[in-house]
Scaffold this active site. Structure first.
Site, PDB file in Angstrom:
ATOM      1  N   LYS A 187     -23.378 -34.612 -13.017  1.00 46.61           N
ATOM      2  CA  LYS A 187     -24.316 -34.370 -12.705  1.00 46.61           C
ATOM      3  C   LYS A 187     -23.654 -33.336 -11.793  1.00 46.61           C
ATOM      4  O   LYS A 187     -23.601 -32.239 -10.481  1.00 46.61           O
ATOM      5  CB  LYS A 187     -25.498 -34.690 -11.889  1.00 46.61           C
ATOM      6  N   ASP A 235     -29.510 -44.032  -4.154  1.00 49.10           N
ATOM      7  CA  ASP A 235     -28.944 -43.423  -5.345  1.00 49.10           C
ATOM      8  C   ASP A 235     -28.466 -42.149  -5.138  1.00 49.10           C
ATOM      9  O   ASP A 235     -29.394 -41.475  -4.813  1.00 49.10           O
ATOM     10  CB  ASP A 235     -30.311 -43.438  -6.029  1.00 49.10           C
ATOM     11  N   GLN A 258     -28.647 -37.345  -6.887  1.00 52.05           N
ATOM     12  CA  GLN A 258     -28.633 -35.250  -6.922  1.00 52.05           C
ATOM     13  C   GLN A 258     -28.030 -35.051  -5.723  1.00 52.05           C
ATOM     14  O   GLN A 258     -27.803 -33.987  -5.153  1.00 52.05           O
ATOM     15  CB  GLN A 258     -30.273 -35.143  -7.106  1.00 52.05           C
ATOM     16  N   HIS A 285     -36.770 -42.442  -8.630  1.00 53.66           N
ATOM     17  CA  HIS A 285     -36.264 -41.786 -10.667  1.00 53.66           C
ATOM     18  C   HIS A 285     -36.540 -43.089 -11.118  1.00 53.66           C
ATOM     19  O   HIS A 285     -36.421 -44.204 -10.302  1.00 53.66           O
ATOM     20  CB  HIS A 285     -34.739 -41.138 -10.329  1.00 53.66           C
ATOM     21  N   CYS A 322     -38.865 -38.316 -15.110  1.00 54.41           N
ATOM     22  CA  CYS A 322     -38.314 -38.831 -14.769  1.00 54.41           C
ATOM     23  C   CYS A 322     -38.882 -39.705 -14.158  1.00 54.41           C
ATOM     24  O   CYS A 322     -38.108 -40.598 -12.361  1.00 54.41           O
ATOM     25  CB  CYS A 322     -36.673 -39.410 -15.115  1.00 54.41           C
TER      26      CYS A 322
HETATM   27  C1  LIG Z   1     -32.439 -38.335  -8.257  1.00 53.73           C
HETATM   28  C2  LIG Z   1     -31.831 -39.928  -9.929  1.00 53.73           C
HETATM   29  N1  LIG Z   1     -31.346 -40.474  -9.938  1.00 53.73           N
HETATM   30  C3  LIG Z   1     -31.083 -41.334 -11.285  1.00 53.73           C
HETATM   31  C4  LIG Z   1     -30.536 -40.515 -12.255  1.00 53.73           C
HETATM   32  C5  LIG Z   1     -30.329 -40.834 -13.408  1.00 53.73           C
HETATM   33  O1  LIG Z   1     -29.186 -40.735 -13.724  1.00 53.73           O
HETATM   34  P1  LIG Z   1     -27.677 -40.872 -15.603  1.00 53.73           P
HETATM   35  O2  LIG Z   1     -29.668 -39.977 -15.899  1.00 53.73           O
HETATM   36  O3  LIG Z   1     -27.277 -39.888 -14.797  1.00 53.73           O
HETATM   37  O4  LIG Z   1     -27.666 -42.561 -15.107  1.00 53.73           O
HETATM   38  C6  LIG Z   1     -31.235 -39.063 -12.234  1.00 53.73           C
HETATM   39  C7  LIG Z   1     -30.736 -38.047 -13.584  1.00 53.73           C
HETATM   40  O5  LIG Z   1     -31.787 -37.272 -13.045  1.00 53.73           O
HETATM   41  C8  LIG Z   1     -31.553 -38.445 -11.375  1.00 53.73           C
HETATM   42  O6  LIG Z   1     -31.829 -37.242 -10.915  1.00 53.73           O
END
Ligand SMILES: Cc1ncc(COP(=O)(O)O)c(C=O)c1O
Length: 417
Positions: free
Chosen positions: A237, A211, A214, A134, A375
């Site tokens: 999430k 990270d 998900q 992401h 993203c």
């Molecule tokens: C895999 C992953 N990492 C990071 C993020 C960023 O999360 P946040 O916008 O809650 O900081 C997301 C959000 O869609 C994501 O799907």
């Protein structure tokens, strides 16, 4: 029915289905059709228990934490700090002092890049991330590398959307100062072999940030078992509120890292000559935090524990399988992300039809999916697509909703192909 009663039912699927009624938003109709919410990877819906807990906090306990000696402040502090313990237990973390509250995954990764990265990455060093990250696990490292004269290196993936572990191994060198890897891809649904990847990096003394945005809502995560040095996720999430998330970091790294932001609460004492920083985790929590949000996160964890992550994971797997099988039969539809180990995301493109048009027609059927680059623009380039349509599932979704999605996709084809 309360969540505690669902385990009395005959099958986990029966219990899971009854949980749907805990989510008031899902009762809506959109464009004259019952809402089908398949945008869970962007954000999940909230159960009544989370909504009620947050309301009660603002109605009965609202007060600033840590500083007050009065009753309300003590109540709020206890409730907020209780969530830290709860998060540590939920993820089997090393210690509650390793749980840093942040705004979300993005802020957690920025914290590590800015604090650990600035002090540990220098000219000629390398930071290693994967093709499927992401943007929030790309851009902070890119900025760091630019600033330091370091190099961002990319672990390649195969056409199914799986990490090439041999290539990963080759990229781990004495120059590598950090590995950043997504646990579950928000586009492909790939569940990465993070435990193995951590072992491989640790064999060379390299720290790993995972990270988990998900992963945490969809599968049991055991941080001691994974052994990652940093693990990040967002409450919104996982059926909790927006604006709060967690960075778990190993004590010896967090101790050595300078503060990320500074001001109130992150100090023990301040004079004009010198500031002594607070103990972990408060050193990284400057200013008044999202107290109500943190308390909502605690309720979300209670809720998930009642439903059970193993049951959630098994049920979502059934939804994904049904959706994958049906979508595979639609002529001209290509699934992006066909990893052997996948979780609750179905990304696809349709020949001759822009993903935005797919999203618009499905919306007219009351079905909410996401379209675009999610993203993850470098991943779009890897698959040679400008965008995808993405349906992402949660345990409150049903097989009937999956069937409605497939009917909707067929309608898209009739109208536009
Ligand atoms: C895999 C992953 N990492 C990071 C993020 C960023 O999360 P946040 O916008 O809650 O900081 C997301 C959000 O869609 C994501 O799907």
């Amino acid at each position: 029915m309360t969540t505690s009663a669902i385990h009395d039912l005959e099958t986990p699927a029966q219990g899971i289905l009854l949980c749907r009624h805990h989510f008031p938003l899902l009762r809506q109709w959109v464009n004259g059709k019952p809402l089908v919410y398949f945008d869970n990877a962007a954000t999940s819906q909230k159960p009544q228990m989370v909504i009620d807990t947050m309301m009660r906090y603002y109605e009965e306990e609202n007060s600033n934490i840590h500083r007050g000696v009065h009753y309300l402040s003590e109540q709020a502090t206890q409730a907020y700090e209780g969530v830290r313990k709860k998060v540590a237990r939920f993820l089997n973390a090393g210690h509650e002092r390793e749980i840093v509250f942040v705004r979300g995954t993005t802020e957690a990764i920025n914290l590590v890049a800015a604090s650990y990265g600035r002090t540990s990455v220098g000219a000629g060093d390398e930071v290693l991330i994967s093709t499927m990250e992401h943007h929030s696990n790309i851009v902070p490292w890119q900025i760091l590398c630019e600033e330091k004269g370091a190099r961002l290196r990319i672990i390649p993936i195969n056409d199914r959307g799986e990490i090439l572990l041999d290539e990963y191994e080759k990229l781990l060198t004495p120059r590598t100062k950090m590995v950043g890897i997504v646990h579950v891809s928000n586009v492909l649904g790939t569940v990465n072999p993070v435990k193995r990847m951590v072992e491989m990096a640790h064999a060379r003394g390299i720290p790993v940030l995972v990270d988990g945005a998900q992963a945490v809502p969809h599968m049991p995560v055991d941080l001691r078992d994974l052994d990652a040095d940093f693990y990040a996720f967002s409450a919104h999430k996982m059926f909790g509120p927006t604006g709060v998330g967690v960075l778990d970091g190993k004590t010896h790294y967090l101790e050595a890292m300078p503060p990320y932001q500074s001001g109130g609460d992150m100090i023990k004492s301040v004079t004009f000559e010198r500031t002594v920083y607070n103990d972990l985790p408060h050193k990284f929590e400057a200013g008044t935090p999202n107290i109500g949000g943190g308390i909502g996160l605690g309720a979300a964890i209670d809720y998930i524990n009642q439903v059970g992550l193993s049951a959630i994971s098994a049920y979502e797997h059934e939804l994904l399988q049904r959706a994958t099988e049906a979508a595979s039969e639609v002529p001209g539809l290509r699934i992006i992300g066909t990893a052997h180990d996948k979780a609750s995301v179905l990304s696809f493109v349709m020949e001759g039809i822009h993903p935005h048009d797919i999203g618009t027609i499905l919306d007219s059927e009351g079905i909410a999916i996401r379209t675009g680059h999610h993203c993850a623009q470098p991943l779009m380039i890897r698959f040679n697509v400008p965008a995808t349509a993405r349906a992402s599932f949660a345990f409150y979704n049903t097989q009937e909703e999956v069937d409605a999605l497939v009917r909707g996709i067929k309608k898209v084809r009739e109208v536009l192909a």
